[in-house]
Scaffold this active site. Structure first.
Site, PDB file in Angstrom:
ATOM      1  N   GLU A 249       5.143   6.168   7.248  1.00  0.00           N
ATOM      2  CA  GLU A 249       5.139   6.344   6.085  1.00  0.00           C
ATOM      3  C   GLU A 249       3.793   6.332   5.162  1.00  0.00           C
ATOM      4  O   GLU A 249       3.372   5.080   5.279  1.00  0.00           O
ATOM      5  CB  GLU A 249       6.049   5.567   5.259  1.00  0.00           C
ATOM      6  CG  GLU A 249       7.643   5.754   5.451  1.00  0.00           C
ATOM      7  CD  GLU A 249       8.068   6.957   5.060  1.00  0.00           C
ATOM      8  OE1 GLU A 249       7.361   7.603   4.085  1.00  0.00           O
ATOM      9  OE2 GLU A 249       9.125   7.656   5.621  1.00  0.00           O
ATOM     10  N   CYS A 283       2.927   4.668  -3.376  1.00  0.00           N
ATOM     11  CA  CYS A 283       2.923   5.885  -2.782  1.00  0.00           C
ATOM     12  C   CYS A 283       3.957   7.019  -3.614  1.00  0.00           C
ATOM     13  O   CYS A 283       3.826   8.138  -3.277  1.00  0.00           O
ATOM     14  CB  CYS A 283       3.327   5.837  -1.203  1.00  0.00           C
ATOM     15  SG  CYS A 283       4.932   5.278  -0.833  1.00  0.00           S
TER      16      CYS A 283
HETATM   17  C1  UN1 Z   1       9.271   2.834  -4.906  1.00  0.00           C
HETATM   18  O1  UN1 Z   1       8.678   3.602  -5.438  1.00  0.00           O
HETATM   19  O2  UN1 Z   1      10.042   2.006  -5.308  1.00  0.00           O
HETATM   20  O3  UN1 Z   1       4.555   2.272  -0.421  1.00  0.00           O
HETATM   21  C2  UN1 Z   1       8.893   2.260  -3.376  1.00  0.00           C
HETATM   22  C3  UN1 Z   1       5.082   2.868  -1.254  1.00  0.00           C
HETATM   23  C4  UN1 Z   1       6.431   3.386  -0.799  1.00  0.00           C
HETATM   24  C5  UN1 Z   1       7.581   2.388  -1.474  1.00  0.00           C
HETATM   25  C6  UN1 Z   1       7.711   3.238  -2.852  1.00  0.00           C
HETATM   26  N1  UN1 Z   1       6.634   3.235   0.690  1.00  0.00           N
HETATM   27  O4  UN1 Z   1       4.681   2.663  -2.235  1.00  0.00           O
END
Ligand code: UN1
Length: 479
Positions: A249, A283
């Site tokens: 991710e 992200c």
């Molecule tokens: C969210 O927006 O609630 O690293 C989670 C990050 C993502 C998770 C976002 N994997 O920001």
């Protein structure tokens, strides 16, 4: 007097100290907290992988009911200890107390969810084309899973990797970010007290080199990684060479469209939250705000007004809405990135490098009238920085939305059902959000992006099983 936390690895239920190799300080107040920890080398990784390998068998012997109880116990403790853990997260990473508490509660629910999934690992039975033969499909553990996790959700992201890994019978070697390792150690304490076999979860600390040593450790079967695009590419290379199962991710360059028929107050609130809360370190953050020209002036004026009243300050205060970046190193990186946008000729209408702030704080920054073909907004800037893209109509908005390579979350603000429906079909992203911010996801639904944003099966919810199990198809003829 500054508080100092000296961390150690935790392998096979034992604490393994080492020479301090990394340091993190409270990014909002360097006189408050200092965390140091060692860096795991190949020998520590070898011990951790061996412990995890033995734990896969111990988990199997222990059975699903005890394991489900252990996951439920972790969930319970997380919810009960949320205030203390939230304060530690705020002090170590600069995340605001409210966000941190919400995250810990979310992590507790993730463990609850996977406590139940432990009892629901059903298979399939087929009629065979050969009469009298049975065909059964079972979902078996993959084995030893390496989890590499970032600082921005220092409890929830580890939870949504470790909980499903355990639920489906795997053991874990976990390398958290060096910016959030004290929080990781606190979560590890809770996991270690939950009655799982020794070695079911092993905590190995360090910076990027430790992550690399983990990906190269003989004996791991899979890697689940959340972090930057650049590091994700390295994990993918190391994983390909070793035929590891991978789940990556990575970044997101997320757009949110605001149509002329949108509720102005809600669309400004969605933009403010998506772009600047968590100091843009999500992200799923909004970096491209794509506004129909007919309301663009009104929208920008309202957003500027809301930005001016943002409560930026000490993340330990309950009233703070935006805290600092995680570290001075990140501040230097974001400053360089924003400076290069400014050098290209774009002038910020709010914030920018001319607005200096103390410690690791970076001023929420808004660029207006960003040309569609401009390089800004094609790569992720992991900070409180967004651009306004003025478009003539819905079709143009969709083109701007789908232009970047890293398409995780796409947003739309509208009161038109037909535009909402068309958006859902035409937005090329893993998440589509209508009249809610691009960031902020539920813990029981699948999560992931498209393009260069994600690689491998989805995380979270029932979808998580696909990554954490391997199917076995068995043919049995009574003979
Ligand atoms: C969210 O927006 O609630 O690293 C989670 C990050 C993502 C998770 C976002 N994997 O920001």
């Amino acid at each position: 007097m500054i508080d100092t936390i000296v961390l150690a690895h935790r392998v096979n239920g034992r604490v393994i100290p080492g020479q301090a190799r990394f340091e993190q300080v409270n990014p909002a107040d360097p006189t408050d907290l200092r965390v140091t920890g060692p860096e795991a080398d190949a020998a520590v990784m070898g011990d951790a992988v061996a412990a995890a390998r033995a734990a896969v068998e111990a988990l199997d012997r222990q059975g699903i009911e005890a394991r489900s109880d252990s996951l439920a116990a972790v969930g319970h403790r997380l919810k009960a200890d949320a205030p203390q853990l939230a304060l530690l997260i705020a002090r170590e990473t600069g995340k605001t107390l409210n966000d941190a508490r919400g995250e810990v509660l979310r992590a507790g629910r993730l463990f609850d969810f996977f406590a139940a999934e432990t009892l629901r690992n059903v298979g399939e039975v087929f009629d065979s084309v050969r009469r009298g033969t049975a065909v059964e499909v079972t979902n078996e553990p993959i084995g030893v899973v390496a989890a590499i996790t970032p600082w921005n959700f220092p409890v929830a992201i580890p939870a949504w990797k470790i909980a499903p890994a355990l639920a489906f019978g795997n053991a874990v070697v976990w390398k958290p970010s060096e910016y959030s390792s004290a929080t990781a150690a606190a979560l590890m304490e809770i996991i270690a007290a939950a009655g799982l076999p020794a070695g079911a979860v092993n905590l190995v600390l360090g910076a990027g080199a430790a992550g690399q040593a983990l990906c190269e450790a003989p004996g791991i079967d899979a890697v689940s990684f959340t972090g930057s695009v650049a590091t994700g590419a390295k994990v993918r290379m190391a994983g390909a060479e070793r035929s590891l199962r991978l789940q990556l991710e990575m970044g997101g360059v997320n757009g949110m469209i605001v149509l002329a028929d949108a509720d102005l107050g809600n669309s400004v609130a969605c933009a403010l939250n998506g772009a600047f809360f968590a100091a843009g370190q999500r992200c799923t953050a909004t970096s491209r705000i794509i506004v129909e020209e007919a309301i663009a002036d009104r929208f920008v004026a309202a957003l500027k007004e809301r930005m001016a009243s943002l409560a930026i300050g000490d993340p330990r205060e309950a009233s703070t809405q935006v805290g600092p970046l995680v570290s001075m190193r990140q501040k230097e990186l974001i400053t360089r990135q924003v400076a290069s946008v400014e050098e290209s000729g774009l002038r910020p209408v709010v914030g920018g490098t001319a607005t200096t702030m103390k410690h690791a704080f970076f001023a929420p920054t808004l660029f207006d009238a960003v040309p569609v073909e401009h390089a800004f907004g094609m790569d992720e800037i992991f900070g409180p920085v967004a651009g306004i893209y003025r478009v003539r109509n819905f079709d143009e908005a969709i083109a701007v939305l789908n232009a970047p390579r890293y398409r995780l979350s796409a947003g739309l603000c509208t009161t038109s059902l037909s535009h909402a429906t068309a958006f859902r079909r035409r937005a090329s992203a893993g998440l589509t959000m209508v009249n809610v911010p691009t960031a902020g996801i539920d813990y029981h639904a699948p999560f992931g992006g498209v393009g260069g944003s994600s690689y491998g099966p989805r995380e979270q919810g029932r979808a998580a099983r696909a990554f954490y199990t391997v199917m076995k198809t068995s043919y049995i003829c009574p003979g």
